[in-house]
Scaffold this motif. Structure first.
Motif, PDB file in Angstrom:
ATOM      1  N   ARG A 175       0.797  -1.224   0.000  1.00  0.00           N
ATOM      2  CA  ARG A 175       0.000   0.000   0.000  1.00  0.00           C
ATOM      3  C   ARG A 175       0.836   1.284   0.000  1.00  0.00           C
ATOM      4  N   HIS A 176       0.191   2.365   0.370  1.00  0.00           N
ATOM      5  CA  HIS A 176       0.807   3.686   0.274  1.00  0.00           C
ATOM      6  C   HIS A 176       2.063   3.802   1.136  1.00  0.00           C
ATOM      7  N   PHE A 177       1.988   3.293   2.389  1.00  0.00           N
ATOM      8  CA  PHE A 177       3.155   3.401   3.276  1.00  0.00           C
ATOM      9  C   PHE A 177       4.325   2.580   2.725  1.00  0.00           C
ATOM     10  N   ALA A 194      17.331  -4.679  -2.660  1.00  0.00           N
ATOM     11  CA  ALA A 194      17.650  -5.900  -3.391  1.00  0.00           C
ATOM     12  C   ALA A 194      16.382  -6.575  -3.907  1.00  0.00           C
ATOM     13  N   ARG A 195      15.304  -6.468  -3.132  1.00  0.00           N
ATOM     14  CA  ARG A 195      14.056  -7.132  -3.505  1.00  0.00           C
ATOM     15  C   ARG A 195      12.910  -6.509  -2.720  1.00  0.00           C
ATOM     16  N   VAL A 196      11.722  -6.534  -3.337  1.00  0.00           N
ATOM     17  CA  VAL A 196      10.491  -6.152  -2.648  1.00  0.00           C
ATOM     18  C   VAL A 196       9.637  -7.405  -2.536  1.00  0.00           C
ATOM     19  N   VAL A 197       9.144  -7.676  -1.333  1.00  0.00           N
ATOM     20  CA  VAL A 197       8.301  -8.849  -1.075  1.00  0.00           C
ATOM     21  C   VAL A 197       6.898  -8.354  -0.735  1.00  0.00           C
ATOM     22  N   VAL A 198       5.903  -8.881  -1.440  1.00  0.00           N
ATOM     23  CA  VAL A 198       4.514  -8.452  -1.245  1.00  0.00           C
ATOM     24  C   VAL A 198       3.603  -9.662  -1.095  1.00  0.00           C
ATOM     25  N   ALA A 199       2.476  -9.462  -0.427  1.00  0.00           N
ATOM     26  CA  ALA A 199       1.483 -10.534  -0.297  1.00  0.00           C
ATOM     27  C   ALA A 199       0.622 -10.617  -1.557  1.00  0.00           C
ATOM     28  N   ASP A 200       0.483  -9.480  -2.259  1.00  0.00           N
ATOM     29  CA  ASP A 200      -0.378  -9.382  -3.434  1.00  0.00           C
ATOM     30  C   ASP A 200       0.407  -8.784  -4.595  1.00  0.00           C
ATOM     31  N   GLY A 201       0.584  -9.548  -5.663  1.00  0.00           N
ATOM     32  CA  GLY A 201       1.354  -9.095  -6.816  1.00  0.00           C
ATOM     33  C   GLY A 201       0.782  -7.876  -7.523  1.00  0.00           C
ATOM     34  N   VAL A 223       6.335 -12.478  -4.715  1.00  0.00           N
ATOM     35  CA  VAL A 223       5.032 -12.581  -4.052  1.00  0.00           C
ATOM     36  C   VAL A 223       5.104 -13.740  -3.060  1.00  0.00           C
ATOM     37  N   GLN A 224       4.750 -13.453  -1.809  1.00  0.00           N
ATOM     38  CA  GLN A 224       4.802 -14.467  -0.754  1.00  0.00           C
ATOM     39  C   GLN A 224       3.941 -15.673  -1.126  1.00  0.00           C
ATOM     40  N   ALA A 225       4.465 -16.858  -0.854  1.00  0.00           N
ATOM     41  CA  ALA A 225       3.687 -18.080  -1.070  1.00  0.00           C
ATOM     42  C   ALA A 225       2.517 -18.120  -0.082  1.00  0.00           C
ATOM     43  N   ASP A 226       2.760 -17.649   1.132  1.00  0.00           N
ATOM     44  CA  ASP A 226       1.740 -17.575   2.178  1.00  0.00           C
ATOM     45  C   ASP A 226       1.600 -16.106   2.566  1.00  0.00           C
ATOM     46  N   PRO A 227       0.418 -15.485   2.330  1.00  0.00           N
ATOM     47  CA  PRO A 227       0.281 -14.047   2.623  1.00  0.00           C
ATOM     48  C   PRO A 227       0.502 -13.685   4.101  1.00  0.00           C
ATOM     49  N   LYS A 228       0.441 -14.672   4.977  1.00  0.00           N
ATOM     50  CA  LYS A 228       0.601 -14.410   6.417  1.00  0.00           C
ATOM     51  C   LYS A 228       2.023 -14.651   6.925  1.00  0.00           C
ATOM     52  N   LEU A 229       2.924 -15.129   6.031  1.00  0.00           N
ATOM     53  CA  LEU A 229       4.267 -15.504   6.484  1.00  0.00           C
ATOM     54  C   LEU A 229       5.308 -15.243   5.398  1.00  0.00           C
ATOM     55  N   ALA A 240       7.068  -2.462   5.900  1.00  0.00           N
ATOM     56  CA  ALA A 240       6.288  -1.225   5.815  1.00  0.00           C
ATOM     57  C   ALA A 240       4.867  -1.588   5.414  1.00  0.00           C
ATOM     58  N   HIS A 241       3.977  -1.585   6.370  1.00  0.00           N
ATOM     59  CA  HIS A 241       2.577  -1.963   6.174  1.00  0.00           C
ATOM     60  C   HIS A 241       2.486  -3.413   5.696  1.00  0.00           C
ATOM     61  N   SER A 242       3.186  -4.279   6.422  1.00  0.00           N
ATOM     62  CA  SER A 242       3.098  -5.709   6.135  1.00  0.00           C
ATOM     63  C   SER A 242       2.368  -6.367   7.284  1.00  0.00           C
ATOM     64  N   HIS A 243       1.395  -7.219   6.960  1.00  0.00           N
ATOM     65  CA  HIS A 243       0.678  -7.924   8.020  1.00  0.00           C
ATOM     66  C   HIS A 243       1.142  -9.376   8.116  1.00  0.00           C
ATOM     67  N   ALA A 244       2.279  -9.661   7.487  1.00  0.00           N
ATOM     68  CA  ALA A 244       2.821 -11.021   7.526  1.00  0.00           C
ATOM     69  C   ALA A 244       3.847 -11.136   8.645  1.00  0.00           C
ATOM     70  N   ARG A 245       3.932 -12.336   9.197  1.00  0.00           N
ATOM     71  CA  ARG A 245       4.979 -12.610  10.173  1.00  0.00           C
ATOM     72  C   ARG A 245       6.264 -12.890   9.397  1.00  0.00           C
ATOM     73  N   ILE A 246       7.364 -12.365   9.884  1.00  0.00           N
ATOM     74  CA  ILE A 246       8.655 -12.631   9.258  1.00  0.00           C
ATOM     75  C   ILE A 246       9.256 -13.808  10.037  1.00  0.00           C
ATOM     76  N   SER A 247       9.407 -14.939   9.371  1.00  0.00           N
ATOM     77  CA  SER A 247       9.850 -16.166  10.058  1.00  0.00           C
ATOM     78  C   SER A 247      11.273 -16.024  10.584  1.00  0.00           C
ATOM     79  N   GLN A 248      11.628 -16.900  11.539  1.00  0.00           N
ATOM     80  CA  GLN A 248      13.003 -16.919  12.066  1.00  0.00           C
ATOM     81  C   GLN A 248      13.989 -17.182  10.932  1.00  0.00           C
ATOM     82  N   GLY A 249      13.597 -18.049   9.988  1.00  0.00           N
ATOM     83  CA  GLY A 249      14.455 -18.345   8.845  1.00  0.00           C
ATOM     84  C   GLY A 249      14.702 -17.114   7.979  1.00  0.00           C
TER      85      GLY A 249
END
Length: 196
Positions: free
Chosen positions: A9-11, A27-34, A51-57, A73-82
């Motif tokens: 989104r905007h943020f 280096a890369r932008v990761v999004v839940a929605d392409g 695009v995340q395989a799982d929008p929540k992770l 920045a305005h991500s509602h996904a959990r960033i895994s330990q990995g």
């Protein structure tokens, strides 16, 4: 400094622009929605989009190789330990409250609902528990009487997020580490989504 930006989104777009003007490599932008506007902005700038395989992770393989720092920045996904382990300095996010107060998805709405006279923003270390990582930077602002959550976000909290993220990134570039002050759990409050 190589950054993987996770957001939407905007943020997400304003953070993308701030980073591009800040002498770091995205280096890369990761999004839940392409189709998200952040994905569009990144593609237009020739930055790789995943695009995340799982929008929540977000998982380790979705973080760009050689990443120094993950910024959300305005991500509602959990960033895994990995994923955090895939970045030299781990990850930081911006939360629109004075953490540990108002942890959760509806921090700005809870600030208004509780009648807080003061709000603020926190750049914090991404950790296993949501919004519970160490504080890297924090600043407060007044809440105007009668202000809505959206007005407070647009007037004060979104610009504050850009400023604090930039400060922490400058610190990381200079010191090759992140400032960290543990949150005091006795003051933690929850800010779950409000049903309207």
């Amino acid at each position: 400094m190589r950054i993987t930006l996770v957001g939407s989104r905007h943020f997400g777009v304003t953070t993308f622009d701030m980073l591009r003007n800040h002498g770091v490599e995205i280096a890369r932008v990761v999004v839940a929605d392409g189709e998200d506007r952040l994905a569009a902005a990144a593609r237009a700038a020739g930055v790789e989009v995943t695009v995340q395989a799982d929008p929540k992770l977000v998982v380790g393989s979705e973080i760009a190789e050689g990443t120094d720092l993950i910024v959300t920045a305005h991500s509602h996904a959990r960033i895994s330990q990995g994923a955090l382990a895939a970045a030299k300095l781990g990850g930081i996010g911006y939360h629109p409250s004075l953490l540990p107060r108002h942890r959760g998805i509806a921090a700005v709405e809870w600030t208004i609902r509780e009648g807080d006279p003061i709000a603020g923003g926190t750049v914090y270390h991404l950790a296993e528990r949501m919004d519970a990582g160490a504080i890297a930077a924090q600043e407060w602002c007044f809440v105007k009487k009668g202000e809505t959550a959206r007005e407070l976000w647009e007037r004060a909290l979104a610009p504050l997020g850009q400023k604090l993220l930039a400060q922490v990134i400058d610190y990381a570039k200079t010191h090759k580490s992140l400032p960290a002050k543990p949150q005091d759990e006795q003051f933690a409050t929850r800010a779950p989504a409000l049903s309207h």
